[in-house]
Motif scaffolding. Sequence first.
Motif: not given
Length: 264
Positions: A194-195, A198, A219, A221
């Motif tokens: 997964s990415s 956040a 997702d 920063e």
Amino acid sequence: MVRSVTHEMLPQATAAEASRQQFIVAFKQALNRTVRPTNRRLFDQVVVPRSAAETGQVPQTRDEIRDAMYADPAYRSWSALHRAAQEQMWVAIGDSIFRERDRLARTAARLDDPATRRGSLELDPQFVPPRGVGRRYPSCRPVAMRWTSVTATAPPGRCTNAAATCTRSARGSAVPTARQPMSSATSASSSRTSSPAASWTWVARQVPASVPYAQAFPDAEVHAIDVGAGMLRCAHARAESLGAAVHFHQRDCADTRFPTVGST
């Protein structure tokens, strides 16, 4: 000129300007392919034997090698041609940028609209640039490249973006701010299930290179830093034009003020 990535913050060259830029690319390609490779042979076959005969030793340090090479007319010719090509590259690019400066300024202002922008731009009126930044001109960059004032406009960044294309085209490789970081980001993305969360913060080492990471990991920063306010203004507008959420800061890489890994 052929570019890997186009966006609203790039100047649109006229036919005459594009022709001049293409000549510079061809000139730099010729130097890189035919003249640059001879420098190693010149050092091994001419400079080293001559230095050994004259001084009894072989140049070892950077300064010794530079002085020994500059003593040879062939290397001085290469150096003069290489510098001339670099200077002409900035002139050729600057013609397009300053002709379109009003349009580019309007575009940057529109892209910075708080109601629609994805990322952010933080400039520091009290920022003190690292020692030496204001006294050097790497790659023959124009004096405006070292602007650090928060009132500086974006032309320095546009110069860098356009010059990167010219330089990479001359070397026969992709524009680093377009393909190479995206390849790295894509590889990193494919190796994860997964990415990044956040809460992750990714700091790019080059402000334009932050865009592919923001696009590959929406997702995450993503933050990027530079000492030049003008560079950051352009990078921010470029990222917004490409739809990437990147947070730009005017900071020194020696003191980013970001928390280190494992810190609380």
